[in-house]
Design a protein around this motif. Structure first.
Motif, mmCIF file in Angstrom:
data_model
loop_
_atom_site.group_PDB
_atom_site.id
_atom_site.type_symbol
_atom_site.label_atom_id
_atom_site.label_comp_id
_atom_site.label_asym_id
_atom_site.label_seq_id
_atom_site.Cartn_x
_atom_site.Cartn_y
_atom_site.Cartn_z
ATOM 1 N N ASP A 52 -3.836 8.251 -6.087
ATOM 2 C CA ASP A 52 -4.145 7.018 -5.361
ATOM 3 C C ASP A 52 -5.174 6.153 -6.101
ATOM 4 O O ASP A 52 -5.711 5.204 -5.535
ATOM 5 C CB ASP A 52 -4.663 7.342 -3.950
ATOM 6 C CG ASP A 52 -3.539 7.337 -2.914
ATOM 7 O OD1 ASP A 52 -2.367 7.468 -3.309
ATOM 8 O OD2 ASP A 52 -3.830 7.197 -1.711
ATOM 9 N N SER A 53 -5.438 6.503 -7.358
ATOM 10 C CA SER A 53 -6.392 5.684 -8.124
ATOM 11 C C SER A 53 -5.699 4.470 -8.717
ATOM 12 O O SER A 53 -6.346 3.565 -9.230
ATOM 13 C CB SER A 53 -7.033 6.508 -9.247
ATOM 14 O OG SER A 53 -6.110 6.735 -10.302
ATOM 15 N N VAL A 54 -4.372 4.446 -8.680
ATOM 16 C CA VAL A 54 -3.619 3.315 -9.247
ATOM 17 C C VAL A 54 -2.616 2.748 -8.236
ATOM 18 O O VAL A 54 -2.406 3.330 -7.172
ATOM 19 C CB VAL A 54 -2.847 3.732 -10.523
ATOM 20 C CG1 VAL A 54 -3.800 4.024 -11.667
ATOM 21 C CG2 VAL A 54 -1.958 4.941 -10.248
ATOM 22 N N CYS A 55 -2.015 1.628 -8.611
ATOM 23 C CA CYS A 55 -0.937 0.981 -7.843
ATOM 24 C C CYS A 55 -1.400 0.324 -6.549
ATOM 25 O O CYS A 55 -0.609 -0.322 -5.875
ATOM 26 C CB CYS A 55 0.210 1.936 -7.507
ATOM 27 S SG CYS A 55 1.011 2.550 -8.969
ATOM 28 N N SER A 72 0.832 -1.206 0.000
ATOM 29 C CA SER A 72 0.000 0.000 0.000
ATOM 30 C C SER A 72 0.862 1.250 0.000
ATOM 31 O O SER A 72 1.886 1.303 0.683
ATOM 32 C CB SER A 72 -0.899 0.019 1.247
ATOM 33 O OG SER A 72 -1.828 -1.033 1.208
ATOM 34 N N GLY A 73 0.415 2.244 -0.745
ATOM 35 C CA GLY A 73 1.067 3.550 -0.665
ATOM 36 C C GLY A 73 2.219 3.742 -1.636
ATOM 37 O O GLY A 73 2.493 2.922 -2.502
ATOM 38 N N PHE A 74 2.903 4.862 -1.480
ATOM 39 C CA PHE A 74 3.932 5.366 -2.385
ATOM 40 C C PHE A 74 3.446 5.354 -3.837
ATOM 41 O O PHE A 74 4.104 4.864 -4.749
ATOM 42 C CB PHE A 74 5.274 4.656 -2.216
ATOM 43 C CG PHE A 74 6.417 5.639 -2.315
ATOM 44 C CD1 PHE A 74 6.605 6.576 -1.323
ATOM 45 C CD2 PHE A 74 7.236 5.673 -3.421
ATOM 46 C CE1 PHE A 74 7.606 7.530 -1.421
ATOM 47 C CE2 PHE A 74 8.245 6.633 -3.535
ATOM 48 C CZ PHE A 74 8.430 7.548 -2.528
ATOM 49 N N THR A 75 2.287 5.922 -4.010
ATOM 50 C CA THR A 75 1.636 6.012 -5.321
ATOM 51 C C THR A 75 2.254 7.161 -6.134
ATOM 52 O O THR A 75 2.966 8.003 -5.581
ATOM 53 C CB THR A 75 0.133 6.276 -5.129
ATOM 54 O OG1 THR A 75 -0.014 7.442 -4.325
ATOM 55 C CG2 THR A 75 -0.554 5.089 -4.464
ATOM 56 N N PRO A 76 1.953 7.208 -7.441
ATOM 57 C CA PRO A 76 2.555 8.265 -8.276
ATOM 58 C C PRO A 76 2.179 9.681 -7.837
ATOM 59 O O PRO A 76 1.063 9.919 -7.368
ATOM 60 C CB PRO A 76 1.966 7.979 -9.668
ATOM 61 C CG PRO A 76 1.520 6.561 -9.628
ATOM 62 C CD PRO A 76 1.139 6.273 -8.216
ATOM 63 N N PHE A 77 3.144 10.573 -7.996
ATOM 64 C CA PHE A 77 2.930 11.998 -7.776
ATOM 65 C C PHE A 77 3.238 12.642 -9.121
ATOM 66 O O PHE A 77 4.386 12.683 -9.559
ATOM 67 C CB PHE A 77 3.890 12.486 -6.684
ATOM 68 C CG PHE A 77 3.666 13.894 -6.258
ATOM 69 C CD1 PHE A 77 2.543 14.229 -5.509
ATOM 70 C CD2 PHE A 77 4.575 14.884 -6.576
ATOM 71 C CE1 PHE A 77 2.335 15.539 -5.091
ATOM 72 C CE2 PHE A 77 4.373 16.194 -6.165
ATOM 73 C CZ PHE A 77 3.254 16.512 -5.419
ATOM 74 N N VAL A 78 2.188 13.068 -9.798
ATOM 75 C CA VAL A 78 2.295 13.397 -11.217
ATOM 76 C C VAL A 78 2.225 14.903 -11.448
ATOM 77 O O VAL A 78 1.290 15.566 -10.977
ATOM 78 C CB VAL A 78 1.107 12.740 -11.984
ATOM 79 C CG1 VAL A 78 1.200 13.031 -13.469
ATOM 80 C CG2 VAL A 78 1.053 11.249 -11.715
ATOM 81 N N ARG A 79 3.205 15.446 -12.146
ATOM 82 C CA ARG A 79 3.110 16.853 -12.539
ATOM 83 C C ARG A 79 2.093 16.953 -13.680
ATOM 84 O O ARG A 79 2.255 16.299 -14.717
ATOM 85 C CB ARG A 79 4.476 17.385 -12.976
ATOM 86 C CG ARG A 79 4.401 18.797 -13.489
ATOM 87 C CD ARG A 79 5.304 19.748 -12.756
ATOM 88 N NE ARG A 79 4.969 21.112 -13.157
ATOM 89 C CZ ARG A 79 5.621 22.182 -12.770
ATOM 90 N NH1 ARG A 79 6.632 22.077 -11.956
ATOM 91 N NH2 ARG A 79 5.251 23.377 -13.174
ATOM 92 N N ALA A 80 1.047 17.742 -13.485
ATOM 93 C CA ALA A 80 -0.086 17.754 -14.407
ATOM 94 C C ALA A 80 -0.106 19.040 -15.228
ATOM 95 O O ALA A 80 -0.958 19.908 -15.042
ATOM 96 C CB ALA A 80 -1.390 17.580 -13.616
ATOM 97 N N ASP A 81 0.842 19.153 -16.189
ATOM 98 C CA ASP A 81 0.987 20.411 -16.932
ATOM 99 C C ASP A 81 -0.157 20.692 -17.900
ATOM 100 O O ASP A 81 -0.519 21.837 -18.128
ATOM 101 C CB ASP A 81 2.321 20.416 -17.684
ATOM 102 C CG ASP A 81 3.489 20.703 -16.750
ATOM 103 O OD1 ASP A 81 3.244 21.319 -15.686
ATOM 104 O OD2 ASP A 81 4.625 20.305 -17.063
ATOM 105 N N ARG A 82 -0.713 19.613 -18.466
ATOM 106 C CA ARG A 82 -1.812 19.845 -19.423
ATOM 107 C C ARG A 82 -3.079 20.302 -18.702
ATOM 108 O O ARG A 82 -3.775 21.204 -19.157
ATOM 109 C CB ARG A 82 -2.057 18.597 -20.258
ATOM 110 C CG ARG A 82 -0.922 18.357 -21.294
ATOM 111 C CD ARG A 82 -1.028 17.011 -21.963
ATOM 112 N NE ARG A 82 -2.352 16.789 -22.528
ATOM 113 C CZ ARG A 82 -2.769 17.288 -23.699
ATOM 114 N NH1 ARG A 82 -1.949 18.014 -24.423
ATOM 115 N NH2 ARG A 82 -3.970 17.034 -24.133
ATOM 116 N N LEU A 83 -3.351 19.697 -17.561
ATOM 117 C CA LEU A 83 -4.501 20.156 -16.769
ATOM 118 C C LEU A 83 -4.237 21.573 -16.243
ATOM 119 O O LEU A 83 -5.135 22.428 -16.237
ATOM 120 C CB LEU A 83 -4.763 19.188 -15.608
ATOM 121 C CG LEU A 83 -5.926 19.558 -14.687
ATOM 122 C CD1 LEU A 83 -7.247 19.661 -15.451
ATOM 123 C CD2 LEU A 83 -6.065 18.547 -13.539
ATOM 124 N N ALA A 84 -2.990 21.836 -15.839
ATOM 125 C CA ALA A 84 -2.628 23.163 -15.335
ATOM 126 C C ALA A 84 -2.910 24.240 -16.387
ATOM 127 O O ALA A 84 -3.471 25.294 -16.084
ATOM 128 C CB ALA A 84 -1.148 23.188 -14.942
#
Ligand SMILES: *Cc1c(COP(=O)(O)O)cnc(C)c1O
Length: 410
Positions: free
Chosen positions: A100-103, A75-87
């Motif tokens: 936390d929707s994956v992994c 459990s845990g250490f899920t991706p931390f994603v830089r979201a430039d397109r949404l930004a």
């Protein structure tokens, strides 16, 4: 080695031993785990955390188990994603998704809290676990309980999404559907917990269970390079996750792992079940329970156990709250999917929609860093968006049909 001193009443401060208890006998407030922070400060360093496992257990010193974890090792250490397109779409500079929707074994942040709760339940000698759930907790307790050989009683309201029911049944627990709301299910579970020696993860094990949510805060700070963002937007059901992300930041600060946090934390709730956001927005001191009616079923708690604590965390941080309608939730899900390739469930749609509103209102500054806490996977709530997606193009297996129907339409 454990740094836990015991349990402590969140209101009067009275202390209790480490047992399966959750309310103060004197003031009836909830109990919380108390740590020896002086000893922790000497023992915990950035490099010691960085050399730990890529899971919540890298923060084990700050979690309430005595021995080695036995459940939820991934459990845990899920991706931390830089979201430039949404930004870019939202007109902000620095935006991240804590994904936390994956992994996770059952695709939501509940695999964090259940890892801690069931490891603790085993330490306390229980052979049976149980929970009241709005869906994701049911999936997680059913799965982790199966792997650890525990007997499982799972209580859910009867109107949950198909995928959440199926995603519980497959692990073969005893699944009990209650004709009523989550709040009624939860009250019933409180009564059952008083009569049977079972570990109810969100009733008598709740003080330990809830600590698992701090790891979302720990990971955000570590993955951002040992600093906290300008803003966190977090959806709330009971309000526990939001409260514990804030507690996670404050603990890192107390241990000298980060500088004093300036993060503003914002509460996101769906229209039709927004008692915490309403309290924050109206400035009222009283939380008004509601009867939930929303497509965000994982957030459908009308009388949230940690409502006041979530309000306090938001207030202390200088944050605020907002509410998203069902249509805005659907748009939020689709916006995140088409800009970042992340398919979240309705709860995540609430977070995206509320972030968008707060940015538009100027309550989140366009030049400060923003983190969206995305808590669950979209494949579990397909029912909610099915009707708002574009239909696929249907053709015959011939080049002419392709050229005719596809090339003319796109
Ligand atoms: C349970 C849940 C939440 C909210 O959790 P609380 O700690 O009760 O506020 C948020 N998102 C998802 C997907 C959940 O399952």
């Amino acid at each position: 080695m454990s740094f836990v001193k015991g349990l402590k009443c969140r209101e009067c401060g009275r202390t209790y031993p480490i047992e399966a208890i959750y309310v103060c006998e004197f003031c009836f407030a909830s109990l919380e785990v108390d740590y020896d922070y002086d000893a922790l400060k000497k023992a915990v360093t950035r490099s010691q955390i960085e050399s730990g496992p890529k899971s919540i257990w890298r923060y084990r010193a700050l979690l309430p188990i005595d021995g080695e974890p036995t459940v939820g090792l991934h459990s845990g250490f899920t991706p931390f994603v830089r979201a430039d397109r949404l930004a870019k779409t939202l007109g902000v500079r620095e935006l991240y998704v804590k994904d936390d929707s994956v992994c996770h074994p059952t695709w939501s942040f509940k695999d964090r809290v259940v890892a801690v709760a069931l490891s603790k339940a085993k330490e306390l000698g229980f052979d049976t676990v149980a929970c009241a759930s709005t869906g994701n907790l049911a999936n997680s307790v059913a799965a982790h309980g199966a792997r650890s050989g525990l007997k499982r009683y799972i209580f859910i309201p009867s109107d949950l999404e198909r995928a959440k029911i199926l995603g519980t049944l497959v692990y073969a627990p005893i699944l009990i559907m209650v004709r009523g709301t989550y709040d009624e299910v939860n009250r019933l579970c409180g009564e059952i917990a008083a009569r049977h020696r079972w570990a109810f993860v969100n009733v008598n094990i709740r003080p330990y269970y809830a600590e698992g949510s701090k790891t979302v805060g720990f990971e955000i700070a570590e993955q951002l390079g040992w600093r906290t963002p300008g803003h966190v937007v977090c959806c709330a059901a009971s309000g526990s996750l939001l409260t514990k992300i804030w507690k996670g930041f404050k603990e890192f600060e107390k241990l000298g792992l980060i500088e004093k946090t300036k993060t503003k934390i914002h509460c996101a709730q769906p229209q039709g079940c927004s008692p915490i956001s309403e309290m924050i927005l109206s400035g009222s001191d009283v939380l008004k329970p509601v009867k939930p009616k929303t497509i965000a079923k994982s957030l459908a708690i009308g009388n949230p156990a940690d409502g006041y604590y979530a309000r306090d965390a938001v207030k202390e941080s200088g944050g605020t709250a907002e509410i998203a309608s069902d249509d805005e939730i659907r748009e939020g899900i689709q916006l995140l999917a088409r800009t970042e390739g992340i398919f979240t469930e309705t709860a995540g749609g609430v977070t995206v929609a509320v972030a968008k509103k707060l940015i538009e209102q100027g309550k989140i500054s366009k030049n400060e860093s923003i983190v969206l806490a995305i808590t669950g996977n979209g494949l579990k709530t397909q029912d909610a968006i099915e009707s708002s997606l574009a239909a696929p193009l249907v053709i015959d297996p011939h080049l002419s049909s392709f050229e005719d129907k596809v090339l003319t339409a796109t």
